[in-house]
Design a protein around this motif. Structure first.
Motif, PDB file in Angstrom:
ATOM      1  N   PHE A  47     -36.772 -26.167 -22.279  1.00 44.67           N
ATOM      2  CA  PHE A  47     -36.568 -24.935 -21.390  1.00 44.67           C
ATOM      3  C   PHE A  47     -35.254 -24.698 -21.408  1.00 44.67           C
ATOM      4  O   PHE A  47     -34.337 -25.490 -21.367  1.00 44.67           O
ATOM      5  CB  PHE A  47     -37.357 -25.237 -19.922  1.00 44.67           C
ATOM      6  N   ALA A  48     -34.747 -23.594 -20.949  1.00 43.94           N
ATOM      7  CA  ALA A  48     -33.526 -23.075 -20.653  1.00 43.94           C
ATOM      8  C   ALA A  48     -33.507 -22.106 -19.551  1.00 43.94           C
ATOM      9  O   ALA A  48     -34.399 -21.414 -19.209  1.00 43.94           O
ATOM     10  CB  ALA A  48     -33.173 -22.215 -21.847  1.00 43.94           C
ATOM     11  N   ILE A  49     -32.388 -22.015 -18.820  1.00 49.34           N
ATOM     12  CA  ILE A  49     -32.123 -21.377 -17.486  1.00 49.34           C
ATOM     13  C   ILE A  49     -31.033 -20.664 -17.812  1.00 49.34           C
ATOM     14  O   ILE A  49     -29.897 -20.988 -18.312  1.00 49.34           O
ATOM     15  CB  ILE A  49     -31.867 -21.992 -16.258  1.00 49.34           C
ATOM     16  N   VAL A  50     -31.231 -18.964 -18.184  1.00 46.32           N
ATOM     17  CA  VAL A  50     -30.300 -18.254 -18.781  1.00 46.32           C
ATOM     18  C   VAL A  50     -30.051 -17.072 -17.811  1.00 46.32           C
ATOM     19  O   VAL A  50     -30.473 -16.666 -16.768  1.00 46.32           O
ATOM     20  CB  VAL A  50     -30.753 -17.623 -20.005  1.00 46.32           C
ATOM     21  N   LYS A  51     -28.470 -16.478 -18.177  1.00 48.52           N
ATOM     22  CA  LYS A  51     -28.014 -15.428 -17.407  1.00 48.52           C
ATOM     23  C   LYS A  51     -28.834 -14.295 -17.553  1.00 48.52           C
ATOM     24  O   LYS A  51     -29.436 -14.226 -18.652  1.00 48.52           O
ATOM     25  CB  LYS A  51     -26.589 -15.439 -17.662  1.00 48.52           C
ATOM     26  N   LYS A  52     -29.015 -13.324 -16.529  1.00 49.00           N
ATOM     27  CA  LYS A  52     -29.648 -12.251 -16.609  1.00 49.00           C
ATOM     28  C   LYS A  52     -29.076 -10.848 -15.956  1.00 49.00           C
ATOM     29  O   LYS A  52     -28.055 -11.246 -15.092  1.00 49.00           O
ATOM     30  CB  LYS A  52     -31.050 -12.096 -15.710  1.00 49.00           C
ATOM     31  N   ASN A  53     -29.263  -9.804 -16.431  1.00 47.90           N
ATOM     32  CA  ASN A  53     -28.649  -8.729 -15.824  1.00 47.90           C
ATOM     33  C   ASN A  53     -29.154  -8.211 -14.305  1.00 47.90           C
ATOM     34  O   ASN A  53     -30.239  -8.159 -14.316  1.00 47.90           O
ATOM     35  CB  ASN A  53     -28.919  -7.455 -16.727  1.00 47.90           C
ATOM     36  N   PRO A  54     -28.327  -8.206 -13.269  1.00 47.66           N
ATOM     37  CA  PRO A  54     -29.075  -8.156 -11.919  1.00 47.66           C
ATOM     38  C   PRO A  54     -29.605  -6.617 -11.920  1.00 47.66           C
ATOM     39  O   PRO A  54     -30.248  -6.481 -10.881  1.00 47.66           O
ATOM     40  CB  PRO A  54     -27.784  -8.528 -11.199  1.00 47.66           C
ATOM     41  N   GLU A  55     -29.257  -5.835 -12.705  1.00 42.08           N
ATOM     42  CA  GLU A  55     -29.788  -4.241 -12.750  1.00 42.08           C
ATOM     43  C   GLU A  55     -31.042  -4.373 -13.112  1.00 42.08           C
ATOM     44  O   GLU A  55     -31.775  -3.492 -12.526  1.00 42.08           O
ATOM     45  CB  GLU A  55     -28.796  -3.382 -13.314  1.00 42.08           C
ATOM     46  N   ASP A  57     -32.771  -7.314 -14.730  1.00 45.07           N
ATOM     47  CA  ASP A  57     -33.646  -8.576 -14.733  1.00 45.07           C
ATOM     48  C   ASP A  57     -33.634  -9.030 -16.004  1.00 45.07           C
ATOM     49  O   ASP A  57     -34.612  -9.754 -16.307  1.00 45.07           O
ATOM     50  CB  ASP A  57     -34.884  -8.695 -13.922  1.00 45.07           C
ATOM     51  N   GLU A  58     -33.054  -8.228 -17.230  1.00 44.33           N
ATOM     52  CA  GLU A  58     -33.277  -8.479 -18.542  1.00 44.33           C
ATOM     53  C   GLU A  58     -32.271  -9.721 -18.607  1.00 44.33           C
ATOM     54  O   GLU A  58     -31.191  -9.762 -18.434  1.00 44.33           O
ATOM     55  CB  GLU A  58     -33.094  -7.421 -19.502  1.00 44.33           C
ATOM     56  N   PRO A  59     -32.788 -10.849 -19.952  1.00 46.77           N
ATOM     57  CA  PRO A  59     -31.441 -11.587 -20.307  1.00 46.77           C
ATOM     58  C   PRO A  59     -30.657 -10.971 -20.829  1.00 46.77           C
ATOM     59  O   PRO A  59     -30.557 -10.108 -21.356  1.00 46.77           O
ATOM     60  CB  PRO A  59     -32.343 -12.368 -21.317  1.00 46.77           C
ATOM     61  N   LYS A 100     -43.939 -10.944 -22.976  1.00 44.91           N
ATOM     62  CA  LYS A 100     -43.211 -12.343 -22.589  1.00 44.91           C
ATOM     63  C   LYS A 100     -42.638 -13.092 -23.623  1.00 44.91           C
ATOM     64  O   LYS A 100     -41.894 -13.983 -23.221  1.00 44.91           O
ATOM     65  CB  LYS A 100     -44.531 -12.961 -22.167  1.00 44.91           C
ATOM     66  N   ILE A 101     -42.543 -12.681 -24.689  1.00 47.50           N
ATOM     67  CA  ILE A 101     -41.861 -13.187 -25.750  1.00 47.50           C
ATOM     68  C   ILE A 101     -40.421 -12.720 -26.061  1.00 47.50           C
ATOM     69  O   ILE A 101     -40.012 -11.551 -26.092  1.00 47.50           O
ATOM     70  CB  ILE A 101     -42.475 -13.110 -27.029  1.00 47.50           C
ATOM     71  N   ILE A 102     -39.413 -13.581 -25.836  1.00 46.35           N
ATOM     72  CA  ILE A 102     -38.049 -13.303 -26.398  1.00 46.35           C
ATOM     73  C   ILE A 102     -37.700 -14.078 -27.685  1.00 46.35           C
ATOM     74  O   ILE A 102     -37.602 -15.293 -27.648  1.00 46.35           O
ATOM     75  CB  ILE A 102     -36.960 -13.951 -25.290  1.00 46.35           C
ATOM     76  N   ARG A 103     -37.573 -13.160 -28.707  1.00 48.58           N
ATOM     77  CA  ARG A 103     -36.961 -13.604 -29.905  1.00 48.58           C
ATOM     78  C   ARG A 103     -35.450 -13.811 -30.204  1.00 48.58           C
ATOM     79  O   ARG A 103     -34.750 -13.070 -29.469  1.00 48.58           O
ATOM     80  CB  ARG A 103     -37.823 -12.690 -30.858  1.00 48.58           C
ATOM     81  N   ASP A 104     -34.999 -14.665 -31.077  1.00 50.29           N
ATOM     82  CA  ASP A 104     -33.808 -14.859 -31.403  1.00 50.29           C
ATOM     83  C   ASP A 104     -32.960 -15.131 -30.137  1.00 50.29           C
ATOM     84  O   ASP A 104     -31.834 -14.302 -30.227  1.00 50.29           O
ATOM     85  CB  ASP A 104     -33.400 -13.727 -32.214  1.00 50.29           C
ATOM     86  N   ALA A 105     -33.306 -15.935 -29.313  1.00 49.93           N
ATOM     87  CA  ALA A 105     -32.583 -16.313 -28.212  1.00 49.93           C
ATOM     88  C   ALA A 105     -31.279 -16.965 -28.533  1.00 49.93           C
ATOM     89  O   ALA A 105     -30.291 -16.372 -27.867  1.00 49.93           O
ATOM     90  CB  ALA A 105     -33.553 -16.927 -27.301  1.00 49.93           C
ATOM     91  N   ALA A 113     -40.755 -18.034 -24.248  1.00 50.47           N
ATOM     92  CA  ALA A 113     -41.389 -17.306 -23.301  1.00 50.47           C
ATOM     93  C   ALA A 113     -40.735 -17.200 -22.097  1.00 50.47           C
ATOM     94  O   ALA A 113     -40.110 -17.903 -21.370  1.00 50.47           O
ATOM     95  CB  ALA A 113     -42.870 -18.167 -22.948  1.00 50.47           C
ATOM     96  N   ASN A 114     -40.827 -15.814 -21.566  1.00 49.98           N
ATOM     97  CA  ASN A 114     -39.971 -15.586 -20.198  1.00 49.98           C
ATOM     98  C   ASN A 114     -41.066 -15.638 -19.223  1.00 49.98           C
ATOM     99  O   ASN A 114     -42.123 -15.104 -18.995  1.00 49.98           O
ATOM    100  CB  ASN A 114     -39.857 -14.025 -20.252  1.00 49.98           C
ATOM    101  N   THR A 115     -40.745 -16.639 -18.398  1.00 48.06           N
ATOM    102  CA  THR A 115     -41.607 -17.006 -17.134  1.00 48.06           C
ATOM    103  C   THR A 115     -41.582 -16.016 -16.188  1.00 48.06           C
ATOM    104  O   THR A 115     -42.696 -15.820 -15.081  1.00 48.06           O
ATOM    105  CB  THR A 115     -41.304 -18.490 -16.605  1.00 48.06           C
ATOM    106  N   GLY A 116     -40.719 -15.338 -16.108  1.00 49.57           N
ATOM    107  CA  GLY A 116     -40.434 -14.370 -14.985  1.00 49.57           C
ATOM    108  C   GLY A 116     -39.966 -14.995 -13.643  1.00 49.57           C
ATOM    109  O   GLY A 116     -40.100 -14.416 -12.635  1.00 49.57           O
ATOM    110  N   ASP A 117     -39.663 -16.240 -13.687  1.00 50.13           N
ATOM    111  CA  ASP A 117     -39.047 -16.935 -12.505  1.00 50.13           C
ATOM    112  C   ASP A 117     -37.821 -17.132 -12.324  1.00 50.13           C
ATOM    113  O   ASP A 117     -37.074 -17.287 -13.657  1.00 50.13           O
ATOM    114  CB  ASP A 117     -39.850 -18.367 -12.377  1.00 50.13           C
ATOM    115  N   VAL A 118     -37.165 -17.147 -11.442  1.00 47.24           N
ATOM    116  CA  VAL A 118     -35.673 -17.484 -11.211  1.00 47.24           C
ATOM    117  C   VAL A 118     -35.441 -18.844 -10.697  1.00 47.24           C
ATOM    118  O   VAL A 118     -36.042 -19.358  -9.691  1.00 47.24           O
ATOM    119  CB  VAL A 118     -34.919 -16.375 -10.175  1.00 47.24           C
ATOM    120  N   LEU A 119     -34.898 -19.748 -11.436  1.00 53.72           N
ATOM    121  CA  LEU A 119     -34.808 -21.283 -11.059  1.00 53.72           C
ATOM    122  C   LEU A 119     -33.005 -21.508 -11.193  1.00 53.72           C
ATOM    123  O   LEU A 119     -32.299 -20.805 -11.682  1.00 53.72           O
ATOM    124  CB  LEU A 119     -35.352 -21.930 -12.142  1.00 53.72           C
TER     125      LEU A 119
END
Length: 273
Positions: A47-55, A57-59, A100-105, A113-119
Motif C-alpha cells: 500500500f502507499a500513502i501519497v500526496k494529493k492536491n487539496p483543491e 483531492d486528486e493524487p 477507482k484505478i490509478i495507472r502508472d503511479a 486502487a484509490n480507497t478514497g481515504d486519507v491516512l
C-alpha cells in the motif's frame, strides 16, 4: 470496536479500544498486530500513502508524471496495489470501476486502487486513519478535518451527536464550516455562549464552525454513517431547513439566530467572514 476484558488481579473491568482498517472491495486490511497505541496497524500487502492536491483531492504527480509518497508524519491518499485480478474485481458499472484505478503511479504499467481515504504515515509501515475524502474542506487557506472538528463539538457536554461539513458562502474562498448537532437539551435551553467559548478555546479560529443547526436526529445509512451529503446540499437557507439554525458573525461573542434577514445579509456579502 470497544472490548472489555477482566483483570486477573481484580474483578475490575478495563475498557480498551482496538482499531483496524478494512476495504472489503479491495480484499485489504491494516491490522494492529503488535497492539501499539494510536495506529490502525500495518499490512503484508503493498500500500502507499501519497500526496494529493487539496483543491480537488486528486493524487499529485511530479515532473516525471509519477506519484509522490508522503513523508512520515504527513497525511495523504491511501492507495492499494492491484497486483492480482482478484484484489479488485470492480463494480457492476465499468465507469465506476475505472474511476477507482490509478495507472502508472510509480512505474509504467502498474495499477493502484484509490480507497478514497486519507491516512497518516506514522513510520515503520504503520498508519493512522484521518478522514474520508470529502470530509476535509478548505477555509481561510487551511484544510479542516470534519471528523476532528466533530469530535471536539461532541466534547461539549449537552451535545450527543454532531456532523460537520463545509458549505459555500458567497464572496468567500473555500467552504465555511457548519455543524449539525443533536443535543440533550432543546433549542430554548441550549447554551450557545458556552459552546462558542468552548469551540474557540478548543479549535483554531479557521476550524470553528460558522453555522449551527440543531436537530432532533441525524439521518444515517444502513451502515450507520451520517448522511452528511444531504445536510451539505440543504446548506443553511432558512427556506430549505426547518430546524433552528445559528451563525457566528464576524466580531460576535456568540452564535445568533440565522433569521431570513440575516441570511439575506450573508448572501449579499455584507459580513466579511
Amino acid at each position: 470496536h470497544t472490548l472489555f476484558e477482566s483483570s486477573a488481579a481484580s474483578d475490575v473491568y478495563k475498557r480498551q479500544v482496538y482499531e483496524q482498517y478494512g476495504a472489503t472491495e479491495f480484499m485489504f486490511s491494516l491490522v494492529n498486530f503488535f497492539n501499539l497505541d494510536c495506529t490502525i496497524g500495518t499490512s503484508n500487502r503493498p500500500f502507499a500513502i501519497v500526496k494529493k492536491n487539496p483543491e480537488n483531492d486528486e493524487p499529485l504527480r511530479d515532473k516525471n508524471g509519477l506519484l509522490k509518497r508522503v513523508e512520515a508524519g504527513e497525511a495523504g491518499l491511501m492507495l492499494i496495489e492491484i497486483d492480482d485480478p482478484l484484489i479488485f474485481k470492480g463494480y457492476t458499472d465499468d465507469q465506476s470501476t475505472e474511476k477507482k484505478i490509478i495507472r502508472d503511479a510509480f512505474a509504467p504499467g502498474d495499477m493502484w486502487a484509490n480507497t478514497g481515504d486519507v491516512l497518516r504515515d506514522i513510520g515503520h509501515n504503520h498508519a493512522q486513519f484521518v478522514d474520508r475524502l470529502g470530509d476535509t474542506f478548505r477555509w481561510k487557506g487551511e484544510n479542516v478535518s470534519t471528523d476532528e472538528v466533530a469530535n471536539i463539538v461532541i466534547g461539549f457536554q449537552p451535545v450527543l451527536q454532531a456532523a460537520v461539513y463545509g458549505v459555500t458562502v458567497p464572496q468567500t474562498d473555500g467552504r465555511a464550516g457548519m455543524a449539525a448537532i443533536v443535543a440533550s437539551t432543546g433549542p430554548d435551553h441550549f447554551d450557545l455562549a458556552g459552546l462558542t467559548t468552548y469551540l474557540r478555546a478548543s479549535l483554531p479560529a479557521y476550524a470553528v464552525p460558522i453555522f449551527l443547526r440543531l436537530m432532533q436526529r441525524l439521518e444515517t445509512t444502513s451502515t450507520h454513517k451520517i448522511r452528511k451529503n444531504i445536510l451539505q446540499k440543504q446548506g443553511f437557507a432558512p427556506a430549505a431547513v426547518t430546524d433552528p439554525m445559528y451563525v457566528l458573525l464576524p466580531g460576535a461573542s456568540t452564535y445568533t439566530p440565522l433569521t431570513p434577514e440575516v441570511y439575506q445579509d450573508v448572501m449579499r456579502g455584507r459580513f466579511k467572514f
